[in-house]
Design a protein around this motif. Structure first.
Motif, PDB file in Angstrom:
ATOM      1  N   THR A 172       0.994  -0.769   0.050  1.00  0.00           N
ATOM      2  CA  THR A 172       0.449  -0.217   0.412  1.00  0.00           C
ATOM      3  C   THR A 172       0.778   1.322  -0.072  1.00  0.00           C
ATOM      4  OG1 THR A 172      -1.825  -1.383   1.165  1.00  0.00           O
ATOM      5  CG2 THR A 172      -1.683   0.784   1.416  1.00  0.00           C
ATOM      6  N   CYS A 173       0.511   1.884  -0.832  1.00  0.00           N
ATOM      7  CA  CYS A 173       0.626   3.110  -1.012  1.00  0.00           C
ATOM      8  C   CYS A 173       0.237   4.358   0.457  1.00  0.00           C
ATOM      9  CB  CYS A 173       1.363   4.306  -2.669  1.00  0.00           C
ATOM     10  SG  CYS A 173       2.098   5.886  -2.656  1.00  0.00           S
ATOM     11  N   LEU A 174       1.517   5.176   1.143  1.00  0.00           N
ATOM     12  CA  LEU A 174       1.031   5.615   2.013  1.00  0.00           C
ATOM     13  C   LEU A 174       1.215   6.957   1.663  1.00  0.00           C
ATOM     14  CD1 LEU A 174       2.317   3.224   5.158  1.00  0.00           C
ATOM     15  CD2 LEU A 174       0.173   3.382   4.055  1.00  0.00           C
ATOM     16  N   TRP A 175       0.882   8.094   2.761  1.00  0.00           N
ATOM     17  CA  TRP A 175       1.500   9.879   2.670  1.00  0.00           C
ATOM     18  C   TRP A 175       2.254  10.063   3.331  1.00  0.00           C
ATOM     19  CZ3 TRP A 175      -1.244  13.860   5.987  1.00  0.00           C
ATOM     20  CH2 TRP A 175      -1.334  14.762   5.423  1.00  0.00           C
ATOM     21  N   SER A 176       3.601  10.487   2.362  1.00  0.00           N
ATOM     22  CA  SER A 176       4.934  10.901   3.413  1.00  0.00           C
ATOM     23  C   SER A 176       4.889  11.871   4.578  1.00  0.00           C
ATOM     24  CB  SER A 176       5.739  11.366   2.081  1.00  0.00           C
ATOM     25  OG  SER A 176       4.974  12.301   2.183  1.00  0.00           O
TER      26      SER A 176
ATOM     27  N   THR B 217      -1.274   7.095   6.590  1.00  0.00           N
ATOM     28  CA  THR B 217      -2.961   7.091   5.673  1.00  0.00           C
ATOM     29  C   THR B 217      -2.693   6.596   4.209  1.00  0.00           C
ATOM     30  OG1 THR B 217      -3.089  10.103   6.552  1.00  0.00           O
ATOM     31  CG2 THR B 217      -4.174   9.196   4.826  1.00  0.00           C
ATOM     32  N   PRO B 218      -3.839   5.888   4.021  1.00  0.00           N
ATOM     33  CA  PRO B 218      -3.185   4.654   2.258  1.00  0.00           C
ATOM     34  C   PRO B 218      -3.974   6.573   1.477  1.00  0.00           C
ATOM     35  CG  PRO B 218      -4.774   4.142   3.585  1.00  0.00           C
ATOM     36  CD  PRO B 218      -4.108   5.269   5.091  1.00  0.00           C
TER      37      PRO B 218
ATOM     38  N   GLU C 234      -9.746   4.001  -6.225  1.00  0.00           N
ATOM     39  CA  GLU C 234      -9.233   2.909  -5.713  1.00  0.00           C
ATOM     40  C   GLU C 234      -8.198   2.724  -4.788  1.00  0.00           C
ATOM     41  OE1 GLU C 234     -10.063  -0.624  -6.686  1.00  0.00           O
ATOM     42  OE2 GLU C 234     -12.231   0.688  -7.301  1.00  0.00           O
ATOM     43  N   GLU C 235      -7.531   1.978  -3.740  1.00  0.00           N
ATOM     44  CA  GLU C 235      -6.538   2.448  -3.369  1.00  0.00           C
ATOM     45  C   GLU C 235      -4.940   1.883  -3.807  1.00  0.00           C
ATOM     46  OE1 GLU C 235      -4.676  -0.041   0.188  1.00  0.00           O
ATOM     47  OE2 GLU C 235      -6.162   1.039   1.345  1.00  0.00           O
ATOM     48  N   LEU C 236      -4.455   2.785  -3.674  1.00  0.00           N
ATOM     49  CA  LEU C 236      -3.001   2.758  -5.035  1.00  0.00           C
ATOM     50  C   LEU C 236      -2.298   2.042  -3.575  1.00  0.00           C
ATOM     51  CD1 LEU C 236      -2.493   6.332  -5.986  1.00  0.00           C
ATOM     52  CD2 LEU C 236      -3.530   4.450  -7.440  1.00  0.00           C
TER      53      LEU C 236
END
Length: 84
Positions: free
Chosen positions: A57-61, A66-67, A78-80
């Motif tokens: 899952t890509c999370l907020w830096s 936060t996904p 869609e989730e990235l």
């Protein structure tokens, strides 16, 4: 009968090679990522790029928790995933 075996074998090998090439050259899409604001529920630009290809899952830096999502017409869709 022997005349059919060689052409059939060649066709099957060609089809197999075509599928193998397609599988290894699939392109992943890198898109702008958005986060869902906890207070307003709105989609906000996270100013990051993520992939649509399944993976981690890509999370907020800013918080690494936060996904991130792809923006659809009216909402965060869609989730990235992380782009490696």
């Amino acid at each position: 009968m022997k005349k059919l075996i060689l052409p059939a074998f060649v066709i099957l090998m060609g089809a197999g090679a075509a599928f193998a090439t397609k599988a290894t050259t699939s392109k992943r899409a890198i898109v702008d990522a958005y986060r869902i604001d906890a207070v307003s529920g709105q989609c906000i630009d996270a100013e990051q790029k993520c992939s649509t290809t399944f993976g981690e899952t890509c999370l907020w830096s800013a918080d690494n928790a936060t996904p991130l999502h792809q923006l659809s017409e009216t909402m965060c869709g869609e989730e990235l995933f992380k782009s490696n």
